[in-house]
Design an enzyme around this catalytic site. Structure first.
Site, PDB file in Angstrom:
ATOM      1  N   ASP A   1      -7.939  -5.417   0.121  1.00  0.00           N
ATOM      2  CA  ASP A   1      -8.432  -6.319  -0.926  1.00  0.00           C
ATOM      3  C   ASP A   1      -8.041  -7.769  -0.697  1.00  0.00           C
ATOM      4  OD1 ASP A   1      -9.693  -4.357  -2.480  1.00  0.00           O
ATOM      5  OD2 ASP A   1      -7.776  -3.699  -3.268  1.00  0.00           O
TER       6      ASP A   1
ATOM      7  N   HIS B   1       0.845  -1.195   0.000  1.00  0.00           N
ATOM      8  CA  HIS B   1       0.000   0.000   0.000  1.00  0.00           C
ATOM      9  C   HIS B   1       0.875   1.237   0.000  1.00  0.00           C
ATOM     10  CE1 HIS B   1      -3.174   2.829   1.024  1.00  0.00           C
ATOM     11  NE2 HIS B   1      -3.995   1.890   0.609  1.00  0.00           N
TER      12      HIS B   1
HETATM   13  N1  CMC Z   1       4.066  -7.814  -4.867  1.00  0.00           N
HETATM   14  C1  CMC Z   1       5.410  -7.756  -5.076  1.00  0.00           C
HETATM   15  N2  CMC Z   1       6.148  -6.635  -4.971  1.00  0.00           N
HETATM   16  C2  CMC Z   1       5.510  -5.511  -4.632  1.00  0.00           C
HETATM   17  C3  CMC Z   1       4.112  -5.480  -4.384  1.00  0.00           C
HETATM   18  C4  CMC Z   1       3.400  -6.687  -4.512  1.00  0.00           C
HETATM   19  N3  CMC Z   1       2.074  -6.713  -4.288  1.00  0.00           N
HETATM   20  N4  CMC Z   1       3.745  -4.225  -4.063  1.00  0.00           N
HETATM   21  C5  CMC Z   1       4.855  -3.483  -4.119  1.00  0.00           C
HETATM   22  N5  CMC Z   1       5.924  -4.256  -4.440  1.00  0.00           N
HETATM   23  C6  CMC Z   1       7.342  -3.823  -4.519  1.00  0.00           C
HETATM   24  C7  CMC Z   1       7.594  -3.037  -5.789  1.00  0.00           C
HETATM   25  O1  CMC Z   1       8.030  -3.867  -6.848  1.00  0.00           O
HETATM   26  C8  CMC Z   1       8.681  -2.086  -5.323  1.00  0.00           C
HETATM   27  O2  CMC Z   1       9.880  -2.814  -5.237  1.00  0.00           O
HETATM   28  P1  CMC Z   1      11.305  -2.067  -5.558  1.00  0.00           P
HETATM   29  O3  CMC Z   1      11.436  -1.013  -4.496  1.00  0.00           O
HETATM   30  O4  CMC Z   1      12.318  -3.154  -5.461  1.00  0.00           O
HETATM   31  O5  CMC Z   1      11.172  -1.496  -6.937  1.00  0.00           O
HETATM   32  C9  CMC Z   1       8.275  -1.757  -3.882  1.00  0.00           C
HETATM   33  O6  CMC Z   1       7.551  -2.917  -3.432  1.00  0.00           O
HETATM   34  C10 CMC Z   1       7.406  -0.515  -3.739  1.00  0.00           C
HETATM   35  O7  CMC Z   1       6.255  -0.691  -4.554  1.00  0.00           O
HETATM   36  P2  CMC Z   1       5.601   0.422  -5.445  1.00  0.00           P
HETATM   37  O8  CMC Z   1       4.873  -0.207  -6.568  1.00  0.00           O
HETATM   38  O9  CMC Z   1       6.630   1.475  -5.772  1.00  0.00           O
HETATM   39  O10 CMC Z   1       4.597   1.052  -4.382  1.00  0.00           O
HETATM   40  P3  CMC Z   1       3.389   1.989  -4.697  1.00  0.00           P
HETATM   41  O11 CMC Z   1       3.110   2.735  -3.459  1.00  0.00           O
HETATM   42  O12 CMC Z   1       3.608   2.771  -5.938  1.00  0.00           O
HETATM   43  O13 CMC Z   1       2.190   0.965  -5.034  1.00  0.00           O
HETATM   44  C11 CMC Z   1       0.468  -0.624  -4.729  1.00  0.00           C
HETATM   45  C12 CMC Z   1       1.255   0.532  -4.094  1.00  0.00           C
HETATM   46  C13 CMC Z   1      -0.719  -0.926  -3.815  1.00  0.00           C
HETATM   47  C14 CMC Z   1      -0.069  -0.185  -6.089  1.00  0.00           C
HETATM   48  C15 CMC Z   1       1.391  -1.851  -4.858  1.00  0.00           C
HETATM   49  O14 CMC Z   1       1.798  -2.290  -3.582  1.00  0.00           O
HETATM   50  C16 CMC Z   1       0.727  -3.014  -5.610  1.00  0.00           C
HETATM   51  O15 CMC Z   1       0.784  -3.068  -6.831  1.00  0.00           O
HETATM   52  N6  CMC Z   1       0.038  -3.951  -4.887  1.00  0.00           N
HETATM   53  C17 CMC Z   1      -0.718  -4.998  -5.529  1.00  0.00           C
HETATM   54  C18 CMC Z   1      -2.070  -4.464  -5.993  1.00  0.00           C
HETATM   55  C19 CMC Z   1      -3.003  -4.217  -4.845  1.00  0.00           C
HETATM   56  O16 CMC Z   1      -3.162  -5.047  -3.954  1.00  0.00           O
HETATM   57  N7  CMC Z   1      -3.698  -3.061  -4.879  1.00  0.00           N
HETATM   58  C20 CMC Z   1      -4.697  -2.709  -3.859  1.00  0.00           C
HETATM   59  C21 CMC Z   1      -4.288  -1.518  -3.050  1.00  0.00           C
HETATM   60  S1  CMC Z   1      -5.279  -1.321  -1.544  1.00  0.00           S
HETATM   61  C22 CMC Z   1      -6.853  -0.932  -2.096  1.00  0.00           C
HETATM   62  C23 CMC Z   1      -6.951   0.427  -2.701  1.00  0.00           C
HETATM   63  O17 CMC Z   1      -6.785   1.408  -2.012  1.00  0.00           O
HETATM   64  O18 CMC Z   1      -7.229   0.474  -3.892  1.00  0.00           O
END
Ligand code: CMC
Length: 424
Positions: free
Chosen positions: A358, A301
């Site tokens: 989720d 998140h």
């Molecule tokens: N599985 C594997 N690696 C992950 C995941 C995951 N679910 N989420 C983040 N990472 C890694 C990402 O690859 C990055 O690694 P590095 O620093 O080595 O490049 C690091 O963790 C930071 O991730 P980010 O994508 O830069 O973080 P963000 O804040 O931009 O994205 C997120 C947040 C929720 C989009 C992301 O964690 C994700 O894609 N999660 C899976 C989808 C998901 O469950 N979404 C629902 C969010 S909660 C409900 C809502 O509010 O909508």
């Protein structure tokens, strides 16, 4: 701290610092460009506030979520969705009279114009219900074209009341069953379940365990400050597009798998793991592999870096509801095991990746008989009061201007157009 100084090109510029009621600190940089010619660059808005807001407070480090000051745990346990919707919209819990009037309004506005039922006939049978929902919500504007000032509160009620009817009709359409009209003797949640699951040939008894679970799920989703879909609603609202257009845009933004669409993807992922039956480590390894697109859906998140309080409530509630319903779901065990294995892995620990809202919600929806492709629609029904509250806050803020981010251009410099014949 009342001001912040920026050293740029040998000059010092001073900017005011603003403090929130929970001591959050923001540097007001509205004059940055006019003073210095420079802008800030913050892809994904990691450190950028777009507004001040008095609706929802999140402390991501400590897993705190409050609507209008009330902790999410208390609201999920003791309130219901209609009351929380009122709280988000109007800032205070309703008194008895206000509560009765609001609930009566939600009841009496639940039908959609009969002509709108024809729209459903035009969609292909396998149309995703999020596409139908966003189209239908935008279409409501054609039935309620009144000016914003005279119909603002009526439109809040119309949208909250009708969105569950539209959602249930989209589901009935997808399974080829006749639509079921809402009933005035049922509460908000009961009416939704009735429209989803009743069939004309049989008496349908709404199960109170389902109603309690539904209320809790909708409350947990009701607002989450400046997330992608809410920021979209504010963005569209800032152009003074009508409220139905703004909410329809929010629905589209929510649909994405990194946002609300994750709940559908989590369940699909757990089903694949169940069929595969080959343990969890290989999925964890896939999620860690930067050359593999696979992510652990329902994990991570932007704001929560310790735990998501909604996931904690849902994890507990899911087990309790399944028990009360006398149901077992192997996916719940898979989810719990996956969570355990992931949280022991240094990749997830170092990046503060925890289950989000989720991760467990789909198992609960599944227990309620809601099909997987409707999960994000459920999120939209829940998030609607939050979207409306933010739209209202924006429109009531006299200082609010049209949202218009800047950019740093990185394309070619000026060059001369070559007619086709002269190009190599
Ligand atoms: N599985 C594997 N690696 C992950 C995941 C995951 N679910 N989420 C983040 N990472 C890694 C990402 O690859 C990055 O690694 P590095 O620093 O080595 O490049 C690091 O963790 C930071 O991730 P980010 O994508 O830069 O973080 P963000 O804040 O931009 O994205 C997120 C947040 C929720 C989009 C992301 O964690 C994700 O894609 N999660 C899976 C989808 C998901 O469950 N979404 C629902 C969010 S909660 C409900 C809502 O509010 O909508």
């Amino acid at each position: 701290m009342t001001s912040a100084r920026l050293h740029l090109d040998g000059q010092i510029h001073e900017f005011p610092v603003i403090h929130g009621t929970e001591d959050e600190v923001g540097i007001e940089i509205g004059q940055l460009r006019s003073q210095t010619g420079a802008i800030t660059l913050d892809s994904g808005f990691t450190s950028t506030g777009a507004c001040t807001s008095s609706i929802t407070y999140i402390d991501g480090a400590n897993g705190i979520l409050r609507y209008r000051g009330y902790p999410i745990e208390q609201l999920a346990e003791e309130s219901d969705f209609a009351e929380v919707a009122y709280l988000l919209l109007y800032g205070e819990l309703p008194n008895a009279e206000q509560s009765a009037a609001f609930r009566a309004d939600l009841t009496y506005h639940s039908m959609i114009h009969e002509d709108m039922k024809k729209f459903f006939e035009g969609f292909p049978p396998n149309a995703h219900p999020m596409a139908i929902l966003s189209a239908m919500v935008a279409s409501l504007s054609t039935y309620y074209p009144g000016t914003e000032k005279e119909s603002r509160d009526a439109n809040f009620v119309r949208l909250i009341a009708k969105i569950r009817t539209l959602a249930a009709y989209a589901y009935k359409k997808s399974i080829g069953q006749p639509t079921i009209y809402p009933r005035n003797d049922l509460s908000y949640g009961e009416n939704f379940l009735h429209m989803m699951f009743a069939v004309p040939a049989e008496e349908y008894q709404v199960n109170p365990v389902m109603v309690k679970a539904l209320n809790m799920l909708l409350i947990l989703h009701a607002d989450h400050e400046q997330n992608c879909s809410t920021a979209t609603v504010r963005m569209v609202g800032s152009s003074r597009a009508n409220i139905f257009a703004a909410i329809s845009s929010g629905i589209c933004a929510l649909w994405g798998p990194l946002h609300g669409g994750a709940n559908q993807k989590v369940l699909e992922m757990l089903e694949v793991m169940e069929k595969d039956g080959g343990g969890y480590q290989k999925w964890i390894d896939k999620a860690k592999d930067k050359n593999d697109e696979f992510r652990l859906m329902g994990f991570g998140h932007r704001v929560y870096k310790n735990f998501d309080p909604r996931a904690t409530i849902l994890r507990k509630m899911t087990g309790e509801v399944l028990e009360e319903l006398g149901m077992e779901d192997p996916l719940l065990e898979i989810a719990k095991n996956l969570e355990r294995v992931a949280l022991e892995d240094s990749y997830f620990v170092e990046r503060n990746l925890y289950p989000n809202v989720d991760f467990y919600s789909g198992i609960l929806y599944r227990a309620m008989g809601i099909p997987t492709n409707m999960f994000t629609v459920m999120f939209a029904i829940g998030r609607l009061p939050g979207w409306l509250a933010h739209w209202k806050e924006l429109r009531e803020d006299e200082s609010a201007r049209i949202y218009r981010p800047r950019q740093i251009y990185t394309g070619p410099n000026e060059r001369k157009y070559e007619p086709l014949a002269g190009r190599g």
